[in-house]
Scaffold this motif. Structure first.
Motif, PDB file in Angstrom:
ATOM      1  N   GLU A 191     120.472  38.485  21.039  1.00  0.00           N
ATOM      2  CA  GLU A 191     121.651  39.296  20.726  1.00  0.00           C
ATOM      3  C   GLU A 191     122.838  38.406  20.380  1.00  0.00           C
ATOM      4  O   GLU A 191     123.609  38.710  19.466  1.00  0.00           O
ATOM      5  N   ARG A 192     122.994  37.301  21.081  1.00  0.00           N
ATOM      6  CA  ARG A 192     124.098  36.381  20.770  1.00  0.00           C
ATOM      7  C   ARG A 192     123.917  35.770  19.386  1.00  0.00           C
ATOM      8  O   ARG A 192     124.880  35.657  18.616  1.00  0.00           O
ATOM      9  N   LEU A 193     122.702  35.393  19.065  1.00  0.00           N
ATOM     10  CA  LEU A 193     122.445  34.791  17.757  1.00  0.00           C
ATOM     11  C   LEU A 193     122.668  35.780  16.622  1.00  0.00           C
ATOM     12  O   LEU A 193     123.021  35.393  15.507  1.00  0.00           O
ATOM     13  N   ALA A 194     122.461  37.062  16.898  1.00  0.00           N
ATOM     14  CA  ALA A 194     122.622  38.075  15.856  1.00  0.00           C
ATOM     15  C   ALA A 194     124.082  38.309  15.489  1.00  0.00           C
ATOM     16  O   ALA A 194     124.378  38.875  14.435  1.00  0.00           O
ATOM     17  N   ARG A 195     125.023  37.847  16.328  1.00  0.00           N
ATOM     18  CA  ARG A 195     126.444  38.105  16.074  1.00  0.00           C
ATOM     19  C   ARG A 195     127.025  37.181  15.008  1.00  0.00           C
ATOM     20  O   ARG A 195     128.070  37.486  14.440  1.00  0.00           O
ATOM     21  N   ALA A 196     126.403  36.030  14.790  1.00  0.00           N
ATOM     22  CA  ALA A 196     126.957  35.074  13.822  1.00  0.00           C
ATOM     23  C   ALA A 196     125.827  34.218  13.264  1.00  0.00           C
ATOM     24  O   ALA A 196     124.816  33.979  13.932  1.00  0.00           O
ATOM     25  N   GLU A 197     125.999  33.756  12.039  1.00  0.00           N
ATOM     26  CA  GLU A 197     125.001  32.901  11.390  1.00  0.00           C
ATOM     27  C   GLU A 197     125.091  31.496  11.990  1.00  0.00           C
ATOM     28  O   GLU A 197     126.052  30.764  11.754  1.00  0.00           O
ATOM     29  N   ASP A 198     124.087  31.132  12.785  1.00  0.00           N
ATOM     30  CA  ASP A 198     124.080  29.843  13.480  1.00  0.00           C
ATOM     31  C   ASP A 198     122.671  29.250  13.400  1.00  0.00           C
ATOM     32  O   ASP A 198     121.885  29.355  14.345  1.00  0.00           O
ATOM     33  N   PRO A 199     122.322  28.615  12.269  1.00  0.00           N
ATOM     34  CA  PRO A 199     120.961  28.087  12.095  1.00  0.00           C
ATOM     35  C   PRO A 199     120.561  27.086  13.176  1.00  0.00           C
ATOM     36  O   PRO A 199     119.410  27.088  13.633  1.00  0.00           O
ATOM     37  N   PRO A 230     134.248  39.668  15.235  1.00  0.00           N
ATOM     38  CA  PRO A 230     135.239  40.182  16.193  1.00  0.00           C
ATOM     39  C   PRO A 230     134.656  40.242  17.601  1.00  0.00           C
ATOM     40  O   PRO A 230     133.442  40.409  17.783  1.00  0.00           O
ATOM     41  N   TYR A 231     135.513  40.094  18.580  1.00  0.00           N
ATOM     42  CA  TYR A 231     135.084  40.268  19.972  1.00  0.00           C
ATOM     43  C   TYR A 231     136.209  40.917  20.755  1.00  0.00           C
ATOM     44  O   TYR A 231     137.321  41.103  20.257  1.00  0.00           O
ATOM     45  N   ALA A 232     135.898  41.312  21.993  1.00  0.00           N
ATOM     46  CA  ALA A 232     136.813  42.149  22.768  1.00  0.00           C
ATOM     47  C   ALA A 232     137.864  41.314  23.491  1.00  0.00           C
ATOM     48  O   ALA A 232     137.551  40.275  24.090  1.00  0.00           O
ATOM     49  N   PHE A 233     139.104  41.805  23.454  1.00  0.00           N
ATOM     50  CA  PHE A 233     140.208  41.229  24.211  1.00  0.00           C
ATOM     51  C   PHE A 233     140.688  42.263  25.223  1.00  0.00           C
ATOM     52  O   PHE A 233     140.730  43.464  24.935  1.00  0.00           O
ATOM     53  N   ALA A 234     141.076  41.792  26.403  1.00  0.00           N
ATOM     54  CA  ALA A 234     141.552  42.698  27.447  1.00  0.00           C
ATOM     55  C   ALA A 234     142.958  43.180  27.144  1.00  0.00           C
ATOM     56  O   ALA A 234     143.792  42.448  26.603  1.00  0.00           O
ATOM     57  N   LEU A 294     144.103  34.187  25.428  1.00  0.00           N
ATOM     58  CA  LEU A 294     144.412  32.977  24.669  1.00  0.00           C
ATOM     59  C   LEU A 294     143.292  31.939  24.823  1.00  0.00           C
ATOM     60  O   LEU A 294     142.987  31.210  23.876  1.00  0.00           O
ATOM     61  N   ALA A 295     142.680  31.874  26.001  1.00  0.00           N
ATOM     62  CA  ALA A 295     141.536  30.980  26.183  1.00  0.00           C
ATOM     63  C   ALA A 295     140.377  31.402  25.288  1.00  0.00           C
ATOM     64  O   ALA A 295     139.683  30.556  24.706  1.00  0.00           O
ATOM     65  N   ALA A 296     140.163  32.713  25.154  1.00  0.00           N
ATOM     66  CA  ALA A 296     139.103  33.206  24.275  1.00  0.00           C
ATOM     67  C   ALA A 296     139.400  32.867  22.824  1.00  0.00           C
ATOM     68  O   ALA A 296     138.491  32.529  22.052  1.00  0.00           O
ATOM     69  N   CYS A 297     140.670  32.950  22.430  1.00  0.00           N
ATOM     70  CA  CYS A 297     141.053  32.571  21.058  1.00  0.00           C
ATOM     71  C   CYS A 297     140.766  31.096  20.809  1.00  0.00           C
ATOM     72  O   CYS A 297     140.187  30.726  19.780  1.00  0.00           O
ATOM     73  N   CYS A 308     143.148  48.706  34.635  1.00  0.00           N
ATOM     74  CA  CYS A 308     143.025  49.004  33.206  1.00  0.00           C
ATOM     75  C   CYS A 308     141.744  48.390  32.647  1.00  0.00           C
ATOM     76  O   CYS A 308     141.526  47.181  32.750  1.00  0.00           O
ATOM     77  N   LEU A 309     140.919  49.224  32.022  1.00  0.00           N
ATOM     78  CA  LEU A 309     139.662  48.780  31.428  1.00  0.00           C
ATOM     79  C   LEU A 309     139.719  48.742  29.906  1.00  0.00           C
ATOM     80  O   LEU A 309     138.720  48.412  29.259  1.00  0.00           O
ATOM     81  N   ALA A 310     140.874  49.048  29.333  1.00  0.00           N
ATOM     82  CA  ALA A 310     140.985  49.130  27.877  1.00  0.00           C
ATOM     83  C   ALA A 310     140.797  47.759  27.231  1.00  0.00           C
ATOM     84  O   ALA A 310     141.222  46.728  27.772  1.00  0.00           O
ATOM     85  N   THR A 311     140.134  47.738  26.094  1.00  0.00           N
ATOM     86  CA  THR A 311     139.942  46.513  25.337  1.00  0.00           C
ATOM     87  C   THR A 311     140.293  46.764  23.877  1.00  0.00           C
ATOM     88  O   THR A 311     140.357  47.909  23.426  1.00  0.00           O
ATOM     89  N   TRP A 312     140.507  45.693  23.161  1.00  0.00           N
ATOM     90  CA  TRP A 312     140.780  45.740  21.726  1.00  0.00           C
ATOM     91  C   TRP A 312     139.903  44.693  21.058  1.00  0.00           C
ATOM     92  O   TRP A 312     139.770  43.567  21.577  1.00  0.00           O
ATOM     93  N   SER A 313     139.291  45.033  19.938  1.00  0.00           N
ATOM     94  CA  SER A 313     138.335  44.140  19.281  1.00  0.00           C
ATOM     95  C   SER A 313     138.929  43.543  18.015  1.00  0.00           C
ATOM     96  O   SER A 313     139.546  44.242  17.210  1.00  0.00           O
ATOM     97  N   GLY A 314     138.745  42.232  17.852  1.00  0.00           N
ATOM     98  CA  GLY A 314     139.220  41.554  16.656  1.00  0.00           C
ATOM     99  C   GLY A 314     138.924  40.071  16.729  1.00  0.00           C
ATOM    100  O   GLY A 314     138.282  39.589  17.662  1.00  0.00           O
ATOM    101  N   THR A 315     139.373  39.335  15.734  1.00  0.00           N
ATOM    102  CA  THR A 315     139.247  37.884  15.716  1.00  0.00           C
ATOM    103  C   THR A 315     140.494  37.272  16.354  1.00  0.00           C
ATOM    104  O   THR A 315     141.495  37.966  16.587  1.00  0.00           O
ATOM    105  N   PRO A 316     140.478  35.969  16.625  1.00  0.00           N
ATOM    106  CA  PRO A 316     141.701  35.345  17.147  1.00  0.00           C
ATOM    107  C   PRO A 316     142.918  35.547  16.247  1.00  0.00           C
ATOM    108  O   PRO A 316     144.022  35.803  16.749  1.00  0.00           O
ATOM    109  N   ASP A 317     142.739  35.458  14.937  1.00  0.00           N
ATOM    110  CA  ASP A 317     143.864  35.694  14.034  1.00  0.00           C
ATOM    111  C   ASP A 317     144.349  37.141  14.137  1.00  0.00           C
ATOM    112  O   ASP A 317     145.565  37.406  14.111  1.00  0.00           O
TER     113      ASP A 317
END
Length: 261
Positions: A126-134, A226-230, A206-209, A238-247
């Motif tokens: 599942e981790r490998l399916a998230r990004a192209e990593d030969p 994209p991945y989840a940010f708290a 910020l550590a995740a970024c 609070c369990l809410a998350t927001w999904s996106g890239t660091p940018d």
């Protein structure tokens, strides 16, 4: 050494530690210290490491022994990172495969998750399916063989020391496993509502970024998935998350807090 306040969720790769720890940290308002998010930050503070491909080429037992040796070296860095957060008596929930029962004699609240081999394979796929990593794909079988050795080591050390260990089958009941983790850790004192809770969630985001950007540069990935940010609202539980890239995250929060709901 003198440890800061910590509770641990350790165990072999692919056991669901990260997902369970994130949910528990947010429900209980605990600062979360996911060791893998500090991997690149730790590299410059450790002696030079052999490339992972060389470690795996030495065979599963040797690769596992090297992983444990590096984990012991990183443990002092993890403790230093937690101290720098200035949490006082509030424990950080520390999570990662680098935490072994033999390292936890001074950690009263800790639990280890050990996955079935099929569950480990599924998690890595599942981790490998998230990004192209030969390169990651090429290392898969070697990593799985090493993971099996690490799983056996965690089981053995937990039994020897009478520590809590939870087996994760090929078809996990995640609700039951999460409940078992909470029972093993016992009552936990979290952060109070307000700016300090928001500040700790922002610290983790910020550590995740940082980790995401360094990983992207390291493997030459054209675009990060994209991945989840708290949410950084500072409200308790609070369990809410927001999904996106660091940018995306930088844009979304601007100069303030990320509000995910």
């Amino acid at each position: 050494m003198s440890w800061p306040a910590m509770v641990w969720i350790g165990g072999a790769p692919g056991a669901g530690k990260s997902t369970i720890a994130r949910g528990l940290a947010r429900r209980k308002d605990l600062p979360l210290q996911a060791i893998d998010l500090w991997t690149y930050a730790h590299v410059g503070r450790m002696p030079p490491l052999r490339p992972l491909a060389e470690e795996l080429a030495a065979g599963p037992a040797a690769a596992a022994a090297s992983f444990v040796e590096i984990a012991r070296t990183r443990l002092e860095l993890v403790a230093a990172d937690v101290r720098e957060r200035g949490l006082g008596d509030v424990p950080a929930l520390v999570e990662g495969p680098q935490l072994f029962p033999s390292m936890a004699d001074e950690i009263p609240a800790a639990v280890w998750l050990v996955p079935d081999a099929e569950q480990t394979r599924r998690a890595r796929e599942e981790r490998l399916a998230r990004a192209e990593d030969p390169e990651g794909r090429a290392r898969l079988e070697g990593l799985l063989a090493r993971d099996a050795v690490l799983a056996d080591l965690v089981r053995r050390e937990a039994v020897e020391r009478g520590r809590a260990v939870i087996e994760v089958p090929a078809d996990p009941d995640w609700a039951a496993i999460t409940h078992a983790v909470e029972d093993a850790l016992g009552p936990l004192q979290g952060l109070e509502e307000g700016e300090e809770l928001a500040r700790q969630r922002q610290y983790e985001n910020l550590a995740a970024c940082r980790q995401g950007r360094l990983w992207q540069a390291d493997i030459g990935l054209a675009e990060l998935p994209p991945y989840a940010f708290a949410c950084e609202c500072g409200r308790p539980g609070c369990l809410a998350t927001w999904s996106g890239t660091p940018d995306d995250y930088d844009t979304q929060r601007g100069g303030g807090w990320l509000l995910a709901d």
